[in-house]
Design an enzyme around this catalytic site. Structure first.
Site, PDB file in Angstrom:
ATOM      1  N   GLY A  28       0.837  -1.198   0.000  1.00  0.00           N
ATOM      2  CA  GLY A  28       0.000   0.000   0.000  1.00  0.00           C
ATOM      3  C   GLY A  28       0.868   1.241   0.000  1.00  0.00           C
ATOM      4  CG  ASN A  29      -0.115   4.687  -1.621  1.00  0.00           C
ATOM      5  OD1 ASN A  29      -0.781   5.592  -1.129  1.00  0.00           O
ATOM      6  ND2 ASN A  29      -0.521   4.000  -2.686  1.00  0.00           N
ATOM      7  NE  ARG A  30       4.181   8.092   4.658  1.00  0.00           N
ATOM      8  CZ  ARG A  30       5.338   8.721   4.774  1.00  0.00           C
ATOM      9  NH1 ARG A  30       6.463   8.078   4.512  1.00  0.00           N
ATOM     10  NH2 ARG A  30       5.384   9.974   5.131  1.00  0.00           N
TER      11      ARG A  30
END
Ligand code: CTP
Length: 241
Positions: A28-30
């Site tokens: 995933g990412n932020r």
């Protein structure tokens, strides 16, 4: 002056995507989703019919917005394409560029005979480019670009390569801007066009970006045509930037 978007249908994507590795792990990412949610909220306030396709985020659905929750890039693409035709697509999601070639059906275990693990990753579908190629094409296709350097160069490259109408670019890795921040600074690029927005709260930037969008829609489309096809009610024209 706030530009009206009454009579337009706008599809917005927001948040990250999660690409599953196994039943308990993902890539995933932020991305917080705040920018996309702010755009969806502002578009609904301006009278647009808004579909918000959201990756996994912890945000409330803005008033008057139809929200579709998704997890992966493939799911996001399917939901976005199903929401077309639309007048405008704004791709504010931080879509994962790569996903595991296959999600393992069972939790991956440490094998005990070595330290490493090699994951095979494949490219995810480019949602933005697929919307720009879609028939009928939204009148405006707007992308986002997060860059650490050479912002103008990469943003203009994205504009041409993905056949976009506008690219909203921001410099990531600076204080008070980017993924987890409440505020942001954007430079919006179009063919023969460049406009710096902010630094400002994301809610304010969303409104300023929508002013640029509204100014690129025909007045008949945004003011005079009702979504349900009934006869238009004349309203005093708004002045767009
Ligand atoms: N995007 C998309 N589908 C993808 C990847 C990105 O729709 N699979 C959209 C994002 O929503 C955003 C824009 O494309 O609007 C960002 O472009 P992208 O090529 O992902 O930017 P970078 O990751 O910065 O590109 P690069 O790999 O060239 O650095």
């Amino acid at each position: 002056m706030t530009a009206s978007l009454r009579g337009t249908r706008i599809v917005v994507s927001a948040g990250p995507t999660y690409e599953d590795i196994d039943p308990v792990r993902f890539i995933g990412n932020r991305s917080s989703g705040r920018m996309g949610f702010a755009i969806a909220a502002a578009a609904a306030q301006r009278g647009a019919q808004v579909v918000l396709v959201a990756g996994p985020v912890h945000l409330d659905t803005p008033a008057g917005v139809t929200r579709i929750d998704v997890r992966s890039a493939a799911q996001m693409q399917a939901a976005v394409l199903a929401a077309l035709p639309a007048d405008v697509y704004i791709g504010a999601a931080a879509v994962a560029d790569f996903a595991p070639a296959q999600a393992a059906p069972r939790k991956l275990k440490k094998s005990g005979d070595g330290d490493g693990l090699v994951l095979e990753l494949v490219r995810t579908p480019d949602i933005l480019a697929s919307v720009a190629r879609h028939a009928p094409r939204p009148r405006l296709v707007v992308g986002f670009a997060a860059e650490t350097h050479d912002v103008a160069h990469y943003a203009r490259d994205k504009l041409a390569r993905k056949q976009l109408d506008l690219v909203a670019a921001n410099l990531v890795g600076v204080a008070g801007s980017g993924f987890e921040s409440e505020s942001n600074a954007l430079t919006v690029y179009g063919a023969q066009f460049e406009r710096a927005l902010g630094p400002a709260p994301k809610t304010q930037l969303a409104g300023e970006l929508l002013d640029l969008v509204a100014a690129r829609l025909p007045r008949t489309q945004r003011d005079d045509v009702r979504v349900d096809g009934t006869l238009p009610v004349r309203t005093p024209p708004d002045r767009a930037p």
